[in-house]
Design a protein around this motif. Structure first.
Motif, PDB file in Angstrom:
ATOM      1  N   PHE A 221       0.838  -1.204   0.000  1.00 63.60           N
ATOM      2  CA  PHE A 221       0.000   0.000   0.000  1.00 63.60           C
ATOM      3  C   PHE A 221       0.871   1.253   0.000  1.00 63.60           C
ATOM      4  CE2 PHE A 221      -2.108   3.477   2.174  1.00 63.60           C
ATOM      5  CZ  PHE A 221      -3.334   3.528   1.543  1.00 63.60           C
ATOM      6  N   ASP A 225       1.298   4.033  -2.759  1.00 64.15           N
ATOM      7  CA  ASP A 225       1.046   5.419  -2.358  1.00 64.15           C
ATOM      8  C   ASP A 225       2.139   6.345  -2.885  1.00 64.15           C
ATOM      9  OD1 ASP A 225      -0.780   7.100  -0.748  1.00 64.15           O
ATOM     10  OD2 ASP A 225       1.024   7.546   0.391  1.00 64.15           O
ATOM     11  N   GLN A 259      -3.311  -4.290  -5.969  1.00 64.03           N
ATOM     12  CA  GLN A 259      -3.648  -3.009  -5.367  1.00 64.03           C
ATOM     13  C   GLN A 259      -4.175  -2.015  -6.397  1.00 64.03           C
ATOM     14  OE1 GLN A 259      -3.942  -2.328  -2.271  1.00 64.03           O
ATOM     15  NE2 GLN A 259      -4.304  -0.126  -2.409  1.00 64.03           N
ATOM     16  N   ILE A 262      -7.647  -2.953  -7.295  1.00 62.67           N
ATOM     17  CA  ILE A 262      -8.592  -2.521  -6.254  1.00 62.67           C
ATOM     18  C   ILE A 262      -8.909  -1.034  -6.412  1.00 62.67           C
ATOM     19  CG2 ILE A 262      -8.803  -2.060  -3.768  1.00 62.67           C
ATOM     20  CD1 ILE A 262      -7.269  -4.687  -3.284  1.00 62.67           C
ATOM     21  N   LEU A 263      -7.877  -0.233  -6.673  1.00 65.25           N
ATOM     22  CA  LEU A 263      -8.089   1.207  -6.852  1.00 65.25           C
ATOM     23  C   LEU A 263      -9.048   1.471  -8.014  1.00 65.25           C
ATOM     24  CD1 LEU A 263      -4.533   2.803  -6.362  1.00 65.25           C
ATOM     25  CD2 LEU A 263      -6.242   2.197  -4.664  1.00 65.25           C
ATOM     26  N   VAL A 266     -12.626   0.322  -6.997  1.00 68.20           N
ATOM     27  CA  VAL A 266     -13.202   1.270  -6.032  1.00 68.20           C
ATOM     28  C   VAL A 266     -13.636   2.545  -6.739  1.00 68.20           C
ATOM     29  CG1 VAL A 266     -12.599   2.824  -4.121  1.00 68.20           C
ATOM     30  CG2 VAL A 266     -12.058   0.390  -3.964  1.00 68.20           C
ATOM     31  N   VAL A 289      -9.773  -1.121   4.451  1.00 65.56           N
ATOM     32  CA  VAL A 289      -8.965  -1.203   3.228  1.00 65.56           C
ATOM     33  C   VAL A 289      -9.630  -0.399   2.105  1.00 65.56           C
ATOM     34  CG1 VAL A 289      -8.111  -2.769   1.420  1.00 65.56           C
ATOM     35  CG2 VAL A 289      -7.944  -3.420   3.833  1.00 65.56           C
ATOM     36  N   ALA A 293      -8.169   2.790   0.092  1.00 62.88           N
ATOM     37  CA  ALA A 293      -8.109   2.695  -1.367  1.00 62.88           C
ATOM     38  C   ALA A 293      -8.863   3.849  -2.025  1.00 62.88           C
ATOM     39  CB  ALA A 293      -8.683   1.355  -1.835  1.00 62.88           C
ATOM     40  N   SER A 294      -9.966   4.271  -1.414  1.00 69.95           N
ATOM     41  CA  SER A 294     -10.740   5.396  -1.964  1.00 69.95           C
ATOM     42  C   SER A 294      -9.890   6.658  -2.000  1.00 69.95           C
ATOM     43  CB  SER A 294     -11.999   5.640  -1.123  1.00 69.95           C
ATOM     44  OG  SER A 294     -12.864   4.534  -1.167  1.00 69.95           O
ATOM     45  N   GLN A 296      -6.562   6.758  -2.154  1.00 75.50           N
ATOM     46  CA  GLN A 296      -5.532   6.587  -3.175  1.00 75.50           C
ATOM     47  C   GLN A 296      -6.106   6.758  -4.584  1.00 75.50           C
ATOM     48  OE1 GLN A 296      -3.546   2.792  -2.628  1.00 75.50           O
ATOM     49  NE2 GLN A 296      -1.817   3.798  -1.635  1.00 75.50           N
ATOM     50  N   ALA A 297      -7.277   6.178  -4.809  1.00 78.41           N
ATOM     51  CA  ALA A 297      -7.868   6.180  -6.154  1.00 78.41           C
ATOM     52  C   ALA A 297      -8.120   7.590  -6.670  1.00 78.41           C
ATOM     53  CB  ALA A 297      -9.162   5.382  -6.152  1.00 78.41           C
TER      54      ALA A 297
END
Length: 341
Positions: A221, A225, A259, A262-263, A266, A289, A293-294, A296-297
């Motif tokens: 993560f 990031d 990851q 997932i981004l 999301v 999580v 992720a929200s 980061q996205a």
């Protein structure tokens, strides 16, 4: 009843004749079982008055007969049935036949000297079934689903009290982040931190940063990031540290792909109006999580995420087909991101 409420009730010596424990957060369920046993029986009583039956190996009638057996030397008996698949919506095959009518009868009239614990570690129970309704009506029900952020704070606070120490709120946040909200890991790290600060001490964010082990998922993560924030030096440092920990580049690439996927998922679900809780259910991820992720996205456009996934897929293919050295491939990926920044 929540996990915290069950713990408080057991501390007061209030023990229900029936417990139905369900959900996918195994640590919560196992810890609840441990606390029920600790509250109900002394160490010496457990050898004779504690029984456990796996429903894939024993019939439920066997457990019920044990539950109706008077406890050795008086006192209390605890009977635990595990893998109670007949409580869930899941269709599982078993060579063992279970007399569900007998179970219904027991739940309607439980033995007064016995604590009957039903463990059904499944995402959903079949609420249409009478055994589900009876267990909830005449006993205590624990929804052992992954805890949301507020619940995680309460869980940590309760644990901290049990250790006889205090903990700053920002230290709790950092602990949750570094462990990826994994309860077993959090419990282990809290025990270590409590020993370090001593009885009556206070755990600070500096203690957490210095002493808590980062999970592999958390390292990935943080690596991603760095990519999000164009801080490639940070990502590269984490990557090198993972190599020192003997992590394989291909595994790191695979986790990076997971990851970034997932981004993207999301981001798509957010655009469709899903809440973070709904996303967690849809993607089978921990709510915390999804929250991270929200954040980061938001640093990516859809096209950029898809491009990154394509780059990583191509890198993986070239490594596996011997077209490029695995160490060089990752180095080139970060180098390219640095130039983009």
């Amino acid at each position: 009843m929540s996990y915290v409420d069950i713990v408080k009730s057991l501390r007061k010596g209030t023990i229900s004749p029936i417990y139905l424990l369900s959900g996918t957060e195994d640590y919560l369920i196992e810890d609840t079982v441990h606390r029920i046993v600790a509250a109900g029986l002394s160490e010496g009583e457990r050898e004779f008055n504690l029984s456990k039956y796996d429903m894939k190996e024993y019939s439920v009638e066997t457990a019920i007969e044990e539950a109706y057996t008077f406890p050795f030397m008086g006192g209390r008996r605890i009977v635990i049935i595990k893998d109670a698949f007949f409580y869930s919506t899941a269709k599982e095959k078993s060579n063992i036949e279970h007399d569900i009518k007998k179970l219904e009868g027991y739940l309607e009239n439980p033995a007064p000297e016995t604590v009957f614990v039903i463990v059904a570690s499944y995402e959903k129970l079949d609420e249409r079934k009478k055994i589900v309704k009876l267990a909830k009506k005449n006993g205590v029900f624990l929804d052992g689903s992954p805890l949301e952020e507020k619940e995680l704070h309460i869980w940590v606070t309760e644990r901290v009290k049990e250790h006889g120490v205090e903990m700053d709120v920002n230290a709790i946040d950092q602990l949750i982040t570094l462990t990826g909200a994994q309860l077993m890991m959090m419990a282990s790290e809290l025990a270590k931190l409590a020993v370090y600060v001593g009885d009556g001490g206070k755990i600070t964010i500096n203690h957490v940063n210095s002493l808590v082990s980062r999970s592999l998922d958390q390292n990935i993560f943080s690596l991603v990031d760095g990519v999000v924030k164009r801080n490639i030096a940070k990502s590269w440092a984490i990557y090198l540290d993972l190599l020192k920990q003997k992590e394989e580049p291909l595994k790191i690439i695979s986790l990076m792909v997971r990851q970034f996927r997932i981004l993207y998922q999301v981001k798509q679900l957010a655009q469709q109006g899903y809440s973070q809780k709904q996303m967690a259910g849809q993607l089978k991820l921990h709510p915390y999580v999804v929250k991270l992720a929200s954040g980061q996205a938001s640093g990516f456009q859809d096209e950029e995420l898809l491009d990154l996934l394509d780059q990583l897929a191509e890198m993986d293919y070239k490594i596996k087909t011997g077209q490029i050295d695995k160490f060089l491939a990752v180095e080139l990926f970060f180098s390219k991101r640095s130039k983009v920044g």
